[in-house]
Design a protein around this motif. Sequence first.
Motif, PDB file in Angstrom:
ATOM      1  N   MET A   1       0.842  -1.188   0.000  1.00 50.30           N
ATOM      2  CA  MET A   1       0.000   0.000   0.000  1.00 50.30           C
ATOM      3  C   MET A   1       0.881   1.244   0.000  1.00 50.30           C
ATOM      4  SD  MET A   1      -3.257   0.186  -0.036  1.00 50.30           S
ATOM      5  CE  MET A   1      -3.992   1.752  -0.379  1.00 50.30           C
ATOM      6  N   LEU A   2       0.585   2.158  -0.883  1.00 50.95           N
ATOM      7  CA  LEU A   2       1.371   3.385  -0.982  1.00 50.95           C
ATOM      8  C   LEU A   2       0.888   4.432   0.008  1.00 50.95           C
ATOM      9  CD1 LEU A   2       1.501   3.766  -4.867  1.00 50.95           C
ATOM     10  CD2 LEU A   2       3.378   3.070  -3.402  1.00 50.95           C
ATOM     11  N   THR A   3       1.822   5.203   0.541  1.00 51.08           N
ATOM     12  CA  THR A   3       1.454   6.317   1.417  1.00 51.08           C
ATOM     13  C   THR A   3       1.111   7.525   0.544  1.00 51.08           C
ATOM     14  OG1 THR A   3       3.704   7.183   1.552  1.00 51.08           O
ATOM     15  CG2 THR A   3       3.084   5.520   3.192  1.00 51.08           C
ATOM     16  N   GLY A   4       0.528   8.553   1.151  1.00 50.63           N
ATOM     17  CA  GLY A   4       0.194   9.777   0.411  1.00 50.63           C
ATOM     18  C   GLY A   4       1.436  10.422  -0.181  1.00 50.63           C
ATOM     19  N   LYS A   5       2.526  10.402   0.587  1.00 51.75           N
ATOM     20  CA  LYS A   5       3.786  10.996   0.133  1.00 51.75           C
ATOM     21  C   LYS A   5       4.326  10.255  -1.095  1.00 51.75           C
ATOM     22  CE  LYS A   5       8.255  12.421   2.007  1.00 51.75           C
ATOM     23  NZ  LYS A   5       9.129  12.378   3.184  1.00 51.75           N
ATOM     24  N   GLN A   6       4.239   8.921  -1.063  1.00 51.06           N
ATOM     25  CA  GLN A   6       4.710   8.117  -2.189  1.00 51.06           C
ATOM     26  C   GLN A   6       3.841   8.338  -3.427  1.00 51.06           C
ATOM     27  OE1 GLN A   6       4.558   4.381  -0.095  1.00 51.06           O
ATOM     28  NE2 GLN A   6       6.783   4.300   0.118  1.00 51.06           N
ATOM     29  N   LYS A   7       2.529   8.473  -3.222  1.00 50.44           N
ATOM     30  CA  LYS A   7       1.633   8.738  -4.352  1.00 50.44           C
ATOM     31  C   LYS A   7       1.933  10.095  -4.985  1.00 50.44           C
ATOM     32  CE  LYS A   7      -2.277   5.756  -3.400  1.00 50.44           C
ATOM     33  NZ  LYS A   7      -3.709   5.643  -3.220  1.00 50.44           N
ATOM     34  N   ARG A   8       2.177  11.107  -4.154  1.00 49.18           N
ATOM     35  CA  ARG A   8       2.532  12.430  -4.686  1.00 49.18           C
ATOM     36  C   ARG A   8       3.813  12.360  -5.499  1.00 49.18           C
ATOM     37  NH1 ARG A   8       0.720  14.013   0.269  1.00 49.18           N
ATOM     38  NH2 ARG A   8       2.799  14.222   1.162  1.00 49.18           N
ATOM     39  N   PHE A   9       4.785  11.628  -4.982  1.00 48.83           N
ATOM     40  CA  PHE A   9       6.064  11.445  -5.663  1.00 48.83           C
ATOM     41  C   PHE A   9       5.851  10.788  -7.038  1.00 48.83           C
ATOM     42  CE2 PHE A   9       9.618   8.495  -6.537  1.00 48.83           C
ATOM     43  CZ  PHE A   9      10.677   9.396  -6.610  1.00 48.83           C
ATOM     44  N   LEU A  10       5.033   9.735  -7.077  1.00 48.65           N
ATOM     45  CA  LEU A  10       4.762   9.014  -8.324  1.00 48.65           C
ATOM     46  C   LEU A  10       3.944   9.858  -9.302  1.00 48.65           C
ATOM     47  CD1 LEU A  10       4.052   5.460  -6.899  1.00 48.65           C
ATOM     48  CD2 LEU A  10       6.027   6.151  -8.262  1.00 48.65           C
ATOM     49  N   ARG A  11       2.994  10.651  -8.776  1.00 48.97           N
ATOM     50  CA  ARG A  11       2.208  11.542  -9.652  1.00 48.97           C
ATOM     51  C   ARG A  11       3.125  12.543 -10.336  1.00 48.97           C
ATOM     52  NH1 ARG A  11      -2.124  11.535  -5.631  1.00 48.97           N
ATOM     53  NH2 ARG A  11      -1.313  13.453  -4.755  1.00 48.97           N
ATOM     54  N   ALA A  12       4.086  13.070  -9.593  1.00 50.63           N
ATOM     55  CA  ALA A  12       5.044  14.034 -10.164  1.00 50.63           C
ATOM     56  C   ALA A  12       5.881  13.361 -11.251  1.00 50.63           C
ATOM     57  CB  ALA A  12       5.941  14.599  -9.070  1.00 50.63           C
ATOM     58  N   LYS A  13       6.319  12.131 -11.002  1.00 52.98           N
ATOM     59  CA  LYS A  13       7.106  11.386 -11.993  1.00 52.98           C
ATOM     60  C   LYS A  13       6.272  11.076 -13.242  1.00 52.98           C
ATOM     61  CE  LYS A  13      11.102   9.101 -10.295  1.00 52.98           C
ATOM     62  NZ  LYS A  13      11.970  10.106 -10.839  1.00 52.98           N
ATOM     63  N   ALA A  14       4.994  10.752 -13.043  1.00 50.61           N
ATOM     64  CA  ALA A  14       4.120  10.346 -14.152  1.00 50.61           C
ATOM     65  C   ALA A  14       3.668  11.525 -15.006  1.00 50.61           C
ATOM     66  CB  ALA A  14       2.904   9.621 -13.606  1.00 50.61           C
ATOM     67  N   HIS A  15       3.797  12.727 -14.468  1.00 48.73           N
ATOM     68  CA  HIS A  15       3.304  13.915 -15.158  1.00 48.73           C
ATOM     69  C   HIS A  15       3.836  14.025 -16.586  1.00 48.73           C
ATOM     70  CE1 HIS A  15       1.680  17.926 -15.574  1.00 48.73           C
ATOM     71  NE2 HIS A  15       2.851  18.321 -16.028  1.00 48.73           N
ATOM     72  N   HIS A  16       5.085  13.667 -16.794  1.00 51.37           N
ATOM     73  CA  HIS A  16       5.731  13.876 -18.099  1.00 51.37           C
ATOM     74  C   HIS A  16       5.636  12.692 -19.055  1.00 51.37           C
ATOM     75  CE1 HIS A  16       7.249  17.589 -16.512  1.00 51.37           C
ATOM     76  NE2 HIS A  16       7.731  16.948 -15.466  1.00 51.37           N
ATOM     77  N   ILE A  17       5.095  11.559 -18.588  1.00 50.14           N
ATOM     78  CA  ILE A  17       5.035  10.415 -19.496  1.00 50.14           C
ATOM     79  C   ILE A  17       3.701  10.366 -20.252  1.00 50.14           C
ATOM     80  CG2 ILE A  17       6.718   9.022 -18.209  1.00 50.14           C
ATOM     81  CD1 ILE A  17       4.455   7.438 -16.998  1.00 50.14           C
ATOM     82  N   GLN A  18       3.754   9.790 -21.441  1.00 51.00           N
ATOM     83  CA  GLN A  18       2.567   9.672 -22.288  1.00 51.00           C
ATOM     84  C   GLN A  18       1.885   8.320 -22.032  1.00 51.00           C
ATOM     85  OE1 GLN A  18       1.341  12.007 -24.496  1.00 51.00           O
ATOM     86  NE2 GLN A  18       2.887  13.280 -23.521  1.00 51.00           N
ATOM     87  N   PRO A  19       0.546   8.256 -22.165  1.00 50.80           N
ATOM     88  CA  PRO A  19      -0.142   6.959 -22.030  1.00 50.80           C
ATOM     89  C   PRO A  19       0.347   5.994 -23.110  1.00 50.80           C
ATOM     90  CG  PRO A  19      -1.716   8.763 -22.001  1.00 50.80           C
ATOM     91  CD  PRO A  19      -0.391   9.347 -22.390  1.00 50.80           C
ATOM     92  N   ILE A  20       0.639   4.752 -22.735  1.00 53.02           N
ATOM     93  CA  ILE A  20       1.106   3.784 -23.733  1.00 53.02           C
ATOM     94  C   ILE A  20       0.045   2.724 -24.036  1.00 53.02           C
ATOM     95  CG2 ILE A  20       3.577   4.088 -23.347  1.00 53.02           C
ATOM     96  CD1 ILE A  20       3.507   1.561 -21.628  1.00 53.02           C
ATOM     97  N   PHE A  21      -1.047   2.727 -23.276  1.00 53.77           N
ATOM     98  CA  PHE A  21      -2.152   1.804 -23.545  1.00 53.77           C
ATOM     99  C   PHE A  21      -3.448   2.591 -23.610  1.00 53.77           C
ATOM    100  CE2 PHE A  21       0.923  -1.032 -21.497  1.00 53.77           C
ATOM    101  CZ  PHE A  21       0.966  -2.050 -22.437  1.00 53.77           C
ATOM    102  N   GLN A  22      -4.390   2.067 -24.413  1.00 56.98           N
ATOM    103  CA  GLN A  22      -5.708   2.689 -24.501  1.00 56.98           C
ATOM    104  C   GLN A  22      -6.758   1.600 -24.283  1.00 56.98           C
ATOM    105  OE1 GLN A  22      -5.615   4.438 -28.434  1.00 56.98           O
ATOM    106  NE2 GLN A  22      -5.078   6.428 -27.569  1.00 56.98           N
ATOM    107  N   VAL A  23      -7.774   1.933 -23.499  1.00 60.55           N
ATOM    108  CA  VAL A  23      -8.888   1.012 -23.293  1.00 60.55           C
ATOM    109  C   VAL A  23     -10.058   1.557 -24.100  1.00 60.55           C
ATOM    110  CG1 VAL A  23     -10.416  -0.072 -21.603  1.00 60.55           C
ATOM    111  CG2 VAL A  23      -8.061   0.485 -20.962  1.00 60.55           C
ATOM    112  N   GLY A  24     -10.508   0.778 -25.079  1.00 58.12           N
ATOM    113  CA  GLY A  24     -11.590   1.213 -25.953  1.00 58.12           C
ATOM    114  C   GLY A  24     -12.869   0.464 -25.667  1.00 58.12           C
ATOM    115  N   LYS A  25     -13.687   0.282 -26.710  1.00 61.28           N
ATOM    116  CA  LYS A  25     -14.992  -0.335 -26.500  1.00 61.28           C
ATOM    117  C   LYS A  25     -14.908  -1.817 -26.144  1.00 61.28           C
ATOM    118  CE  LYS A  25     -15.972  -0.840 -31.431  1.00 61.28           C
ATOM    119  NZ  LYS A  25     -16.704  -0.224 -32.501  1.00 61.28           N
TER     120      LYS A  25
END
Length: 100
Positions: A1-25
Amino acid sequence: MLTGKQKRFLRAKAHHIQPIFQVGKAGVGENLVQQIRDALEARELLKVSVLQNCAEDKDEVAAKLSKGARAELVQVIGSTIVLYKESRENKKIELPKKHQ
């Protein structure tokens, strides 16, 4: 389980990456879950985009993907899902320590 601090850290890291998968119909299939599992092993952190023609709710999709890939759900923002799973072979991301 991630802590709030770890989630914030990961959100900051993820900010610059592009989605590599798409979920469609077609929704969440076993093949998609397996591909995401493999990609998480290689990258640890990734984004998945939920397209407008997806019949399932984005929160449902996020829950299915995180459970199927055994990954942590970092965040659902708009139609984008951010997932994290620590890699066994190629660990790149050093999470902030949990406080005891």
